[in-house]
Design an enzyme around this catalytic site. Structure first.
Site, PDB file in Angstrom:
ATOM      1  CE  LYS A 170      -1.624   3.081   2.043  1.00 44.33           C
ATOM      2  NZ  LYS A 170      -1.407   4.514   1.641  1.00 44.33           N
ATOM      3  CD  GLU A 245      13.722   0.848   8.765  1.00 41.16           C
ATOM      4  OE1 GLU A 245      14.275   1.876   9.207  1.00 41.16           O
ATOM      5  OE2 GLU A 245      14.255  -0.268   8.777  1.00 41.16           O
ATOM      6  CB  CYS A 279      13.578   9.207   7.644  1.00 39.68           C
ATOM      7  SG  CYS A 279      14.194   7.950   6.556  1.00 39.68           S
ATOM      8  CD  GLU A 369      11.251  12.856  10.711  1.00 41.93           C
ATOM      9  OE1 GLU A 369      10.115  12.389  10.870  1.00 41.93           O
ATOM     10  OE2 GLU A 369      12.202  12.198  10.276  1.00 41.93           O
TER      11      GLU A 369
HETATM   12  P1  NAD Z   1       2.775   8.670   7.335  1.00 37.33           P
HETATM   13  O1  NAD Z   1       3.077   7.908   8.547  1.00 37.33           O
HETATM   14  O2  NAD Z   1       1.687   9.665   7.376  1.00 37.33           O
HETATM   15  O3  NAD Z   1       2.428   7.712   6.115  1.00 37.33           O
HETATM   16  C1  NAD Z   1       3.198   6.599   5.758  1.00 37.33           C
HETATM   17  C2  NAD Z   1       2.312   5.549   5.154  1.00 37.33           C
HETATM   18  O4  NAD Z   1       1.393   5.109   6.136  1.00 37.33           O
HETATM   19  C3  NAD Z   1       1.467   6.038   3.972  1.00 37.33           C
HETATM   20  O5  NAD Z   1       1.355   4.995   3.034  1.00 37.33           O
HETATM   21  C4  NAD Z   1       0.115   6.288   4.614  1.00 37.33           C
HETATM   22  O6  NAD Z   1      -0.949   6.167   3.710  1.00 37.33           O
HETATM   23  C5  NAD Z   1       0.073   5.185   5.646  1.00 37.33           C
HETATM   24  N1  NAD Z   1      -0.835   5.436   6.773  1.00 37.33           N
HETATM   25  C6  NAD Z   1      -1.222   6.632   7.283  1.00 37.33           C
HETATM   26  N2  NAD Z   1      -2.085   6.434   8.293  1.00 37.33           N
HETATM   27  C7  NAD Z   1      -2.249   5.098   8.426  1.00 37.33           C
HETATM   28  C8  NAD Z   1      -3.009   4.273   9.307  1.00 37.33           C
HETATM   29  N3  NAD Z   1      -3.788   4.789  10.255  1.00 37.33           N
HETATM   30  N4  NAD Z   1      -2.916   2.931   9.171  1.00 37.33           N
HETATM   31  C9  NAD Z   1      -2.122   2.395   8.233  1.00 37.33           C
HETATM   32  N5  NAD Z   1      -1.396   3.119   7.359  1.00 37.33           N
HETATM   33  C10 NAD Z   1      -1.453   4.458   7.464  1.00 37.33           C
HETATM   34  O7  NAD Z   1       4.158   9.311   6.936  1.00 37.33           O
HETATM   35  P2  NAD Z   1       4.475  10.221   5.687  1.00 37.33           P
HETATM   36  O8  NAD Z   1       3.991  11.599   5.989  1.00 37.33           O
HETATM   37  O9  NAD Z   1       3.990   9.570   4.464  1.00 37.33           O
HETATM   38  O10 NAD Z   1       6.079  10.162   5.692  1.00 37.33           O
HETATM   39  C11 NAD Z   1       6.871  11.005   6.461  1.00 37.33           C
HETATM   40  C12 NAD Z   1       7.377  10.315   7.701  1.00 37.33           C
HETATM   41  O11 NAD Z   1       7.974   9.054   7.402  1.00 37.33           O
HETATM   42  C13 NAD Z   1       8.471  11.085   8.380  1.00 37.33           C
HETATM   43  O12 NAD Z   1       8.230  11.123   9.762  1.00 37.33           O
HETATM   44  C14 NAD Z   1       9.735  10.288   8.086  1.00 37.33           C
HETATM   45  O13 NAD Z   1      10.786  10.399   8.977  1.00 37.33           O
HETATM   46  C15 NAD Z   1       9.244   8.911   8.037  1.00 37.33           C
HETATM   47  N6  NAD Z   1      10.136   8.095   7.215  1.00 37.33           N
HETATM   48  C16 NAD Z   1      10.970   7.185   7.799  1.00 37.33           C
HETATM   49  C17 NAD Z   1      11.841   6.423   7.029  1.00 37.33           C
HETATM   50  C18 NAD Z   1      12.774   5.415   7.623  1.00 37.33           C
HETATM   51  O14 NAD Z   1      13.302   4.587   6.906  1.00 37.33           O
HETATM   52  N7  NAD Z   1      13.029   5.413   8.900  1.00 37.33           N
HETATM   53  C19 NAD Z   1      11.834   6.564   5.665  1.00 37.33           C
HETATM   54  C20 NAD Z   1      10.980   7.486   5.086  1.00 37.33           C
HETATM   55  C21 NAD Z   1      10.116   8.238   5.879  1.00 37.33           C
END
Ligand code: NAD
Length: 462
Positions: A170, A245, A279, A369
């Site tokens: 997803k 992650e 990240c 962050e």
């Molecule tokens: P997010 O957590 O909002 O979304 C990530 C994914 O989760 C998306 O596919 C989203 O649709 C899904 N999602 C959102 N709510 C959900 C729920 N209730 N249940 C299941 N899935 C759900 O994050 P974002 O805004 O897309 O990305 C930014 C964040 O991701 C930052 O905090 C960043 O640090 C982190 N990040 C971490 C890494 C790593 O490897 N550690 C890599 C990239 C991004």
């Protein structure tokens, strides 16, 4: 890319169960460039069923054959590299060169690394009077973010397929187009029906349905700590395996005696790359007080040079969030050395490369962050102080240390509470484990450690 209305499930593009759609916007000009279906519980269920049905066959496929399919997938990604780069530029807004080298280039390298690992990994080993089998965990539900949209998908899918798992992805709602391109590539590479499935949709609907599905054995999530916590709770409630992650607030520690100009310039480039949406970015620069003013001046100059080479943020929401943090930094008494909250362009979700000086460790911009092109420069008095500041957040994803010699840098890096540290400008290695200490996550991606996440052991005693 071809136009698809549906979801990639069981080896074919199938109509979505519901009528909902998600608009995909080009963040550079705010124009809608495509729509994709908003998946529902029914779509997720169909995808998980397909993955379950395909699991016994794929798990029993000899590793050498799985390796051959992954090598074919890498070749398709190479052949479609330009198209991948253009797609990521269109939906994420990243500059074309970055899209080519990183957004398309890294997934090719990672897929290639798993083609090799699948062929060479010891899926069986002997210990004393036992044989230990490393077997696939089962069906993987992968939920990915938008910041490195193809890399995040590949960093989960390639090791999962190498391990013999089947997958439902997803992808992030902001960047679903490169995910669809990847599904086409999987199909072209001859990976059997049901082994890889894609459901586009909103996080709280399709993402949550995937995390909660009883047919999913392992949930692998990359994204924010807030959502990661929810996913972790769902998974532990159902006794599923989970890999998270999450976010970071990494420190770039410049010790006295280091090449200051190089350390600052590389540090600024690290933060500004991908418009700060990384990240593992070193968003806190730690400098000894004797060199502090010089470092701030160098950082401001480097950020200003980045000015017109930086892409937009992915969405208006993200831009507003980052501008909110910049305002907060000013309100808490940090000094703007470069950039600021004003948008440099009339259209598009741009934020100026921003450098804050006089940042103290307790400030919001030094703790949370930001996920935008914003660097905080902090001052330390001695090494112990630097270590306290470096380790003084809830995160522990990455970091950097610069010193006059490698031994000194390594000695400091050993004491850092973080998953990876670049020593005097060390290069990215797609085989090195990537993942977080503390609240930056659970589990590791990439290389052999990333493969092990998708395996479980069974032992036979003789
Ligand atoms: P997010 O957590 O909002 O979304 C990530 C994914 O989760 C998306 O596919 C989203 O649709 C899904 N999602 C959102 N709510 C959900 C729920 N209730 N249940 C299941 N899935 C759900 O994050 P974002 O805004 O897309 O990305 C930014 C964040 O991701 C930052 O905090 C960043 O640090 C982190 N990040 C971490 C890494 C790593 O490897 N550690 C890599 C990239 C991004």
């Amino acid at each position: 890319m071809k136009a698809h209305d549906g979801m990639y499930i069981d080896g074919a593009w199938r109509p979505a169960a519901g009528p909902g759609v998600i608009e995909v916007v080009n963040p550079a000009d705010e124009q809608v460039i495509a729509t994709v279906p908003a998946g529902t519980v029914e779509d997720v269920d169909a995808a998980v069923r397909a993955a379950r049905a395909a699991l016994p066959g794929w798990a029993a496929t000899p590793p050498a054959e799985r390796a051959a399919r992954l090598a074919a997938l890498r070749d398709v990604l190479v052949a479609r590299q330009d198209e991948i780069a253009e797609t990521v530029t269109a939906e994420l807004g990243s500059p074309p060169k970055l899209s080519q080298t990183v957004h398309a280039g890294v997934p090719i390298a990672v897929t290639g690394s798993y083609a090799e690992l699948a062929a060479t990994y010891a899926f069986e080993e002997r210990t004393g009077n036992s044989t230990v089998l490393h077997e696939p965990v089962g069906v993987v539900g992968a939920i990915t973010p938008w910041n490195y949209p193809l890399h995040q998908i590949v960093a989960k899918t390639a090791p999962a397929l190498a391990a013999g798992c089947t997958v439902v992805v997803k992808p992030a709602e902001d960047t679903p187009l490169v995910a669809r391109l990847f599904a086409e590539a999987v199909h072209e590479a001859g990976i059997p029906a049901g082994v890889f499935n894609l459901v586009t949709g909103l996080g709280p609907v399709a993402g949550q349905a995937l995390a909660e599905h009883p047919g999913v054995d392992l949930v692998s999530f990359t994204g924010s700590t807030a959502v990661g916590r929810r996913i972790g709770a769902i998974a532990s409630g159902m006794v599923k395996k989970v890999a998270l992650e999450l976010g970071g607030k990494s420190a770039n520690v410049i010790l006295p005696g280091a090449d200051l100009a190089r350390a600052v310039n590389v540090g600024v480039a690290n933060v500004m790359s991908n418009s700060g949406q990384t990240c593992s970015a070193w968003t806190r620069m730690l400098v000894h007080h004797d060199q502090y003013d010089e470092a701030v001046e160098l950082a401001a100059a480097a950020a200003a040079k980045y000015g017109d080479r930086i892409g937009p943020l992915v969405s208006a929401t993200q831009r507003d969030r980052v501008r909110g943090y910049i305002a907060r930094g000013v309100a808490e008494g940090a000094r703007l050395a470069a950039g600021g909250p004003d948008s440099p362009h009339e259209r598009g979700y741009y934020v100026s490369p921003t450098v804050f000086a006089d940042v103290t460790p307790g400030m919001t911009i030094a703790q949370e962050e930001i996920f935008g092109p914003v660097l905080s420069v902090l001052r330390y008095t001695d090494e112990e102080d630097a270590l306290r500041i470096a380790n003084g957040t809830v995160y522990g994803l990455a970091g950097a240390v610069w010193a006059a010699d490698e031994t000194e840098a390594v000695a400091f890096a050993r004491r850092m509470e973080t998953g990876q540290v670049d020593i005097n400008g060390g290069r990215f290695n797609p085989l090195a484990p990537f993942g977080g200490y503390k609240q930056s996550g659970v589990g590791r991606e990439l290389g052999a450690h990333g493969l092990a996440e998708y395996l479980q052991t069974k032992s036979f005693q003789f």
